[in-house]
Design an enzyme around this catalytic site. Structure first.
Site, short mmCIF file in Angstrom:
data_model
loop_
_atom_site.label_atom_id
_atom_site.label_comp_id
_atom_site.label_asym_id
_atom_site.label_seq_id
_atom_site.Cartn_x
_atom_site.Cartn_y
_atom_site.Cartn_z
N GLY A 178 14.62 129.49 24.09
CA GLY A 178 15.13 130.59 24.89
C GLY A 178 16.51 130.37 25.46
O GLY A 178 16.99 131.19 26.23
N ARG A 205 11.41 125.27 12.10
CA ARG A 205 12.61 126.10 11.97
C ARG A 205 12.62 127.08 13.14
O ARG A 205 11.64 127.25 13.86
CB ARG A 205 12.56 126.89 10.66
CG ARG A 205 12.35 126.03 9.42
CD ARG A 205 13.59 125.31 9.01
NE ARG A 205 13.37 124.47 7.84
CZ ARG A 205 14.35 123.85 7.19
NH1 ARG A 205 15.60 123.94 7.61
NH2 ARG A 205 14.07 123.11 6.15
N THR A 208 12.49 132.60 17.07
CA THR A 208 13.20 133.79 17.56
C THR A 208 14.64 133.46 17.93
O THR A 208 15.34 134.31 18.47
CB THR A 208 12.48 134.38 18.79
OG1 THR A 208 12.39 133.37 19.80
CG2 THR A 208 11.07 134.83 18.42
N THR A 213 15.99 122.85 15.96
CA THR A 213 16.47 121.49 15.71
C THR A 213 16.49 121.19 14.22
O THR A 213 17.44 120.58 13.72
CB THR A 213 15.58 120.48 16.45
OG1 THR A 213 15.71 120.69 17.86
CG2 THR A 213 16.00 119.06 16.14
N ASP A 266 6.43 135.24 21.14
CA ASP A 266 6.26 133.82 21.45
C ASP A 266 5.43 133.73 22.73
O ASP A 266 5.96 133.59 23.81
CB ASP A 266 7.62 133.15 21.62
CG ASP A 266 7.55 131.64 21.44
OD1 ASP A 266 6.44 131.12 21.23
OD2 ASP A 266 8.60 130.98 21.50
N SER A 274 0.74 125.49 19.80
CA SER A 274 1.67 125.15 18.72
C SER A 274 2.32 123.80 18.97
O SER A 274 2.34 122.91 18.11
CB SER A 274 2.72 126.24 18.58
OG SER A 274 3.74 125.86 17.68
#
Length: 503
Positions: A178, A205, A208, A213, A266, A274
């Site tokens: 974010g 990957r 949003t 990274t 999310d 996750s």
């Protein structure tokens, strides 16, 4: 002679973005006999592998008689060969869909029900619509702590799990996202592993955001490592900076993320499951969670941040994982780059102790590295911060980063974007704020992260005085069309840079 109920496989060359799709002729005898129609869910058997896929109907001109076409992801999943015979039939009854409907109507799921849903998603028994329904039903605050714990366990249970018998403690670090440009992880991993911490970092990957990274590290080195390659890199260097997909850690999460990305969704419970499922599957024992808080960050209030931190801690405790959450400043983008390549430039500038290194990225990375050192040794935070700074300033972090990249396949040259334009201020005053979400959207419209070189380079920070026509940021894109598209968005959203007062 083709046996009854069998069809010959044809590779259609259609990219459906991992959604399993098959194609059959509208005059196909099997379609008529079995009652298949467009959007029917079919089970494909090859003898060795099975796949549930959605049927699309095509004209006779697009497929030979007696054949079935496959999208790229379905072809690869089934390991098909041209003209290979496959058998098609109606899908079996998916019993976990009743649990999904229970959740849609607001019921709380038991651990066995959640396990069944995740197992069926893993085996590709769910359509994208059904996965989207599950994610939506779990969004917001609709997952209890018990459900989050059960979801995490279920996601760990269907994938690979790495064991590190030679290491007593294995560390990891994760940012909930974010905050554009917040690419501290490569720096933190280099510092922490140079200090002796074992820290096998695997990353998803972008979901949003304009870069994750893994997207940024792919600009600098190879990240799609096999499980054996990842273990070798960690054993050689004490760390890695890899993408998680190929390793097969919590693989159901990759399927959920694909749909979350399409929904731009999310949710808190899904986020915790996750993150923790991948950390546990990677063999981590100690995890640091970075939680940026700001008016346009993912977390916008202290209460929301504390609630998420509590959920992380409760779930981690139940799963026997040591965890520390730190709430950090998320009021503006970090560093100067937004997008994989531009963020990679900032990472190198910090690691190489260059004069143009972004001060905010440097300070943030040192703080987070110090938190890991405190977790490892119990040292005072001031002493850990001094240790982290010394490792960076003496060049040990840069040397360690180079070792990691060399073990993963070598350090790459950064590629320049072919097109760019300057985004200028339309008035003079002081920059009072930036809208993180719209900055991220601007970079995505330019092509990030799928185009690694696309993105932004910020030329100002909050608090700076700007004058009319001064460059606020440079916009990069691979194509003229994407550049124009993103530039038009900026012209319609100039207030994403909030300039107030006068000079």
């Amino acid at each position: 002679m083709v046996a009854t109920g069998q069809l010959r496989a044809v590779r259609m060359g259609v990219d459906t973005h991992e959604e399993p799709i098959v194609f059959m002729r509208s005059d196909c005898a099997i379609c008529h006999a079995e009652g298949f129609a467009a959007n029917t869910r079919l089970q494909i058997h090859t003898g060795e592998r099975n796949l549930i896929a959605t049927l699309n109907m095509v004209s006779a001109a697009l497929l030979p008689e007696g054949s079935i076409g496959f999208c790229e992801s379905s072809w690869q999943y089934l390991h098909l060969q041209p003209e290979q015979l496959v058998r098609v039939r109606h899908t079996p009854l998916v019993h976990s869909l009743s649990a999904l409907r229970k959740k849609i109507y607001g019921g709380e799921l038991q651990a066995l029900e959640i396990s069944a849903i995740i197992r069926d998603i893993y085996h590709r028994l769910y359509s994208d619509i059904e996965i989207a329904s599950f994610l939506t039903a779990c969004a917001g605050e609709r997952l209890s702590t018990a459900e989050v714990i059960a979801l995490t366990r279920a996601m760990v249970g269907v994938g690979n799990r790495i064991r590190w018998p030679n290491y007593t403690r294995v560390f990891d670090k994760h940012c909930i996202g974010g905050l554009p440009g917040n690419r501290t992880t490569p720096i933190v991993i280099a510092i922490a592993s140079a200090a002796g911490l074992v820290i096998p970092k695997t990353s998803s990957r972008a979901i949003t955001s304009p870069a994750g990274t893994a997207d940024t590290m792919e600009v600098l080195t190879e990240v799609d490592l096999s499980l054996e390659q990842l273990q070798r890199v960690v054993n050689e260097t004490g760390a890695c900076l890899a993408a998680g997909g190929r390793v097969g850690l919590s693989p159901t999460d990759e399927q959920l993320i694909r749909i979350e990305r399409a929904l731009d969704l999310d949710s808190e419970g899904q986020l915790v499951a996750s993150v923790l499922s991948k950390k546990i599957a990677a063999g981590s024992t100690d995890v640091l969670i970075d939680m940026p808080l700001g008016p346009t960050a993912k977390l916008r209030s202290r209460a929301q941040a504390e609630r998420l931190a509590t959920l992380f801690r409760d779930a981690a405790a139940a799963l026997q994982l040591r965890l520390r959450c730190v709430i950090t400043d998320g009021s503006q983008a970090i560093g100067n780059g937004i997008g994989p390549t531009e963020e990679a430039r900032d990472v190198l500038a910090v690691l190489q102790n260059r004069a143009d290194a972004p001060a905010d990225l440097l300070a943030r990375a040192l703080y987070l590295a110090a938190q890991l050192l405190v977790m490892q040794s119990g040292a005072e935070e001031s002493d850990a911060l001094a240790q982290a700074r010394d490792i960076l300033q003496t060049g040990r972090a840069w040397a360690q980063f180079q070792r990691i990249c060399a073990a993963q396949g070598g350090l790459k040259e950064i590629v320049e974007a072919p097109h760019h334009t300057e985004l200028r201020a339309d008035r003079s005053g002081q920059l009072r704020g930036m809208d993180n979400r719209r900055l991220a959207q601007l970079a995505k419209l330019a092509g990030a992260p799928s185009s690694a070189a696309a993105g932004l380079r910020l030329r100002v920070k909050v608090g700076d005085t700007v004058i009319a026509d001064q460059t606020l940021a440079t916009l990069y894109a691979d194509t003229v069309g994407e550049l124009a598209y993103a530039r038009d968005y900026f012209r319609e959203n100039r207030d994403l840079f909030r300039i107030e007062g006068s000079v």
